[in-house]
Motif scaffolding. Structure first.
Motif, PDB file in Angstrom:
ATOM      1  N   ALA A   9      35.995 -24.588  27.810  1.00  0.00           N
ATOM      2  CA  ALA A   9      36.149 -23.185  27.422  1.00  0.00           C
ATOM      3  C   ALA A   9      35.570 -22.963  26.033  1.00  0.00           C
ATOM      4  CB  ALA A   9      37.631 -22.801  27.426  1.00  0.00           C
ATOM      5  N   ALA A  10      34.920 -21.816  25.869  1.00  0.00           N
ATOM      6  CA  ALA A  10      34.474 -21.406  24.541  1.00  0.00           C
ATOM      7  C   ALA A  10      35.708 -21.102  23.697  1.00  0.00           C
ATOM      8  CB  ALA A  10      33.585 -20.172  24.643  1.00  0.00           C
ATOM      9  N   HIS A  11      35.605 -21.341  22.411  1.00  0.00           N
ATOM     10  CA  HIS A  11      36.731 -21.107  21.507  1.00  0.00           C
ATOM     11  C   HIS A  11      37.255 -19.676  21.634  1.00  0.00           C
ATOM     12  CE1 HIS A  11      39.246 -21.774  17.980  1.00  0.00           C
ATOM     13  NE2 HIS A  11      38.788 -20.627  17.485  1.00  0.00           N
ATOM     14  N   ASN A  12      36.339 -18.713  21.665  1.00  0.00           N
ATOM     15  CA  ASN A  12      36.766 -17.307  21.713  1.00  0.00           C
ATOM     16  C   ASN A  12      37.258 -16.869  23.087  1.00  0.00           C
ATOM     17  OD1 ASN A  12      34.340 -17.152  23.043  1.00  0.00           O
ATOM     18  ND2 ASN A  12      33.348 -15.800  21.559  1.00  0.00           N
ATOM     19  N   ALA A  13      37.203 -17.745  24.079  1.00  0.00           N
ATOM     20  CA  ALA A  13      37.714 -17.415  25.414  1.00  0.00           C
ATOM     21  C   ALA A  13      39.140 -17.915  25.631  1.00  0.00           C
ATOM     22  CB  ALA A  13      36.800 -18.007  26.486  1.00  0.00           C
ATOM     23  N   LEU A  14      39.681 -18.664  24.677  1.00  0.00           N
ATOM     24  CA  LEU A  14      41.044 -19.173  24.825  1.00  0.00           C
ATOM     25  C   LEU A  14      42.044 -18.063  24.539  1.00  0.00           C
ATOM     26  CD1 LEU A  14      40.721 -22.631  23.044  1.00  0.00           C
ATOM     27  CD2 LEU A  14      40.712 -22.166  25.497  1.00  0.00           C
ATOM     28  N   ASP A  20      48.839 -21.765  21.740  1.00  0.00           N
ATOM     29  CA  ASP A  20      50.197 -22.275  21.544  1.00  0.00           C
ATOM     30  C   ASP A  20      50.328 -23.702  22.062  1.00  0.00           C
ATOM     31  OD1 ASP A  20      50.993 -19.890  20.396  1.00  0.00           O
ATOM     32  OD2 ASP A  20      52.021 -19.143  22.195  1.00  0.00           O
ATOM     33  N   GLN A  21      49.761 -23.960  23.241  1.00  0.00           N
ATOM     34  CA  GLN A  21      49.859 -25.302  23.809  1.00  0.00           C
ATOM     35  C   GLN A  21      49.003 -26.309  23.048  1.00  0.00           C
ATOM     36  OE1 GLN A  21      49.504 -25.645  28.017  1.00  0.00           O
ATOM     37  NE2 GLN A  21      51.095 -24.134  28.405  1.00  0.00           N
ATOM     38  N   LEU A  22      47.827 -25.875  22.592  1.00  0.00           N
ATOM     39  CA  LEU A  22      47.011 -26.771  21.774  1.00  0.00           C
ATOM     40  C   LEU A  22      47.715 -27.088  20.463  1.00  0.00           C
ATOM     41  CD1 LEU A  22      43.426 -25.372  22.401  1.00  0.00           C
ATOM     42  CD2 LEU A  22      44.308 -27.627  23.068  1.00  0.00           C
ATOM     43  N   ALA A  23      48.354 -26.087  19.870  1.00  0.00           N
ATOM     44  CA  ALA A  23      49.114 -26.322  18.637  1.00  0.00           C
ATOM     45  C   ALA A  23      50.202 -27.360  18.878  1.00  0.00           C
ATOM     46  CB  ALA A  23      49.709 -25.018  18.113  1.00  0.00           C
ATOM     47  N   ARG A  24      50.886 -27.276  19.996  1.00  0.00           N
ATOM     48  CA  ARG A  24      51.934 -28.250  20.314  1.00  0.00           C
ATOM     49  C   ARG A  24      51.331 -29.650  20.455  1.00  0.00           C
ATOM     50  NH1 ARG A  24      53.796 -26.342  24.992  1.00  0.00           N
ATOM     51  NH2 ARG A  24      54.745 -24.618  23.883  1.00  0.00           N
ATOM     52  N   PRO A  47      35.992 -26.286  12.715  1.00  0.00           N
ATOM     53  CA  PRO A  47      36.540 -25.847  13.999  1.00  0.00           C
ATOM     54  C   PRO A  47      35.580 -26.170  15.152  1.00  0.00           C
ATOM     55  CG  PRO A  47      35.702 -23.977  12.769  1.00  0.00           C
ATOM     56  CD  PRO A  47      35.567 -25.180  11.873  1.00  0.00           C
ATOM     57  N   HIS A  48      36.057 -25.984  16.360  1.00  0.00           N
ATOM     58  CA  HIS A  48      35.277 -26.289  17.561  1.00  0.00           C
ATOM     59  C   HIS A  48      34.730 -25.017  18.197  1.00  0.00           C
ATOM     60  CE1 HIS A  48      38.446 -29.550  17.372  1.00  0.00           C
ATOM     61  NE2 HIS A  48      37.314 -30.130  17.036  1.00  0.00           N
ATOM     62  N   ASP A  49      33.493 -25.101  18.705  1.00  0.00           N
ATOM     63  CA  ASP A  49      32.907 -24.013  19.491  1.00  0.00           C
ATOM     64  C   ASP A  49      33.360 -24.105  20.947  1.00  0.00           C
ATOM     65  OD1 ASP A  49      31.422 -23.228  17.258  1.00  0.00           O
ATOM     66  OD2 ASP A  49      29.652 -24.372  17.889  1.00  0.00           O
ATOM     67  N   ARG A  50      33.522 -25.336  21.410  1.00  0.00           N
ATOM     68  CA  ARG A  50      33.906 -25.594  22.799  1.00  0.00           C
ATOM     69  C   ARG A  50      35.123 -26.502  22.817  1.00  0.00           C
ATOM     70  NH1 ARG A  50      31.024 -22.069  23.921  1.00  0.00           N
ATOM     71  NH2 ARG A  50      29.076 -22.033  25.055  1.00  0.00           N
ATOM     72  N   HIS A  51      35.979 -26.258  23.803  1.00  0.00           N
ATOM     73  CA  HIS A  51      37.173 -27.066  24.008  1.00  0.00           C
ATOM     74  C   HIS A  51      37.135 -27.617  25.427  1.00  0.00           C
ATOM     75  CE1 HIS A  51      39.211 -25.518  20.362  1.00  0.00           C
ATOM     76  NE2 HIS A  51      38.531 -24.421  20.636  1.00  0.00           N
ATOM     77  N   VAL A  52      37.247 -28.921  25.550  1.00  0.00           N
ATOM     78  CA  VAL A  52      37.380 -29.578  26.847  1.00  0.00           C
ATOM     79  C   VAL A  52      38.867 -29.867  26.972  1.00  0.00           C
ATOM     80  CG1 VAL A  52      36.658 -31.512  28.279  1.00  0.00           C
ATOM     81  CG2 VAL A  52      35.073 -30.550  26.579  1.00  0.00           C
ATOM     82  N   ILE A  53      39.488 -29.221  27.955  1.00  0.00           N
ATOM     83  CA  ILE A  53      40.945 -29.219  28.055  1.00  0.00           C
ATOM     84  C   ILE A  53      41.372 -29.790  29.402  1.00  0.00           C
ATOM     85  CG2 ILE A  53      42.969 -27.701  28.245  1.00  0.00           C
ATOM     86  CD1 ILE A  53      41.471 -25.766  26.370  1.00  0.00           C
ATOM     87  N   CYS A  54      42.363 -30.658  29.365  1.00  0.00           N
ATOM     88  CA  CYS A  54      42.974 -31.155  30.598  1.00  0.00           C
ATOM     89  C   CYS A  54      44.336 -30.509  30.751  1.00  0.00           C
ATOM     90  CB  CYS A  54      43.120 -32.674  30.566  1.00  0.00           C
ATOM     91  SG  CYS A  54      43.880 -33.300  32.092  1.00  0.00           S
ATOM     92  N   ARG A  55      44.564 -29.966  31.928  1.00  0.00           N
ATOM     93  CA  ARG A  55      45.853 -29.358  32.252  1.00  0.00           C
ATOM     94  C   ARG A  55      46.549 -30.178  33.324  1.00  0.00           C
ATOM     95  NH1 ARG A  55      45.853 -24.175  30.037  1.00  0.00           N
ATOM     96  NH2 ARG A  55      43.765 -23.339  29.667  1.00  0.00           N
TER      97      ARG A  55
END
Length: 184
Positions: A9-14, A20-24, A47-55
């Motif tokens: 996800a792009a940073h501005n799309a989060l 909140d979950q990334l902060a945790r 900061p990051h432009d892109r985030h690779v996130i596992c849910r």
């Protein structure tokens, strides 16, 4: 094992829930050393432009962030994707999730186009992990802007890793690395 999905996800799309979950996730790992996480200035790093996130279900259990930048290496300019924020929650460790996240991050750099290499700095004890993910250590001094906003000069020897994305490893130039900003 719970089903896990990885997304980029792009940073501005989060959304607010994602932040909140990334902060945790970040605070569970770093709060006592660095205080609360700030997505726009994470612990004083870039900061990051892109985030690779596992849910896992609705919960974020892993993250890799990256941002593009042109840096100097010796007398050469190199376009890199600077990587930081590589985290897996304690409850999701030991299942090779970090390897999956790093592979997804590498693929997202390739898909984005224009990046010769991924780039990161790390602690000595995690170099073997990054090596198993295809990253290679380079030996050079590194210049950057420190967490305090002042120029930082690190002597050759600290762990610096590169990942060939659209270039061959042999194309990585020799010389001092100037990040031209904050590290990730």
């Amino acid at each position: 094992m719970t089903d896990r999905s990885i997304e980029v996800a792009a940073h501005n799309a989060l959304g607010a829930r994602d932040f909140d979950q990334l902060a945790r996730l970040f605070n569970d790992e770093y709060f006592y050393d660095f205080g609360p996480w700030d997505p726009d200035q994470p612990y004083g790093y870039a900061p990051h432009d892109r985030h690779v996130i596992c849910r896992s279900g609705d919960d974020i259990v892993g993250h890799v962030g990256w941002a593009g930048r042109v840096i100097g290496v010796g007398d050469v300019e190199v376009t890199i994707a600077g990587v930081g924020g590589v985290l897996v929650s304690e409850r999701a460790r030991g299942q090779r999730l970090g390897n999956r996240l790093m592979a997804s991050a590498a693929q997202s750099m390739l898909d984005a186009g224009g990046f010769g290499f991924g780039y990161l700095g790390c602690r000595e004890e995690v170099v073997p992990f990054y090596t198993t993910c295809g990253w290679r250590r380079v030996y050079a001094a590194e210049w950057s802007i420190g967490r305090d906003g002042r120029p930082a000069d690190d002597a050759q020897g600290q762990p610096l890793m590169v990942l060939p994305v659209a270039s061959e490893l042999a194309a990585w130039p020799v010389g001092t690395i100037d990040l031209r900003g904050r590290a990730w």
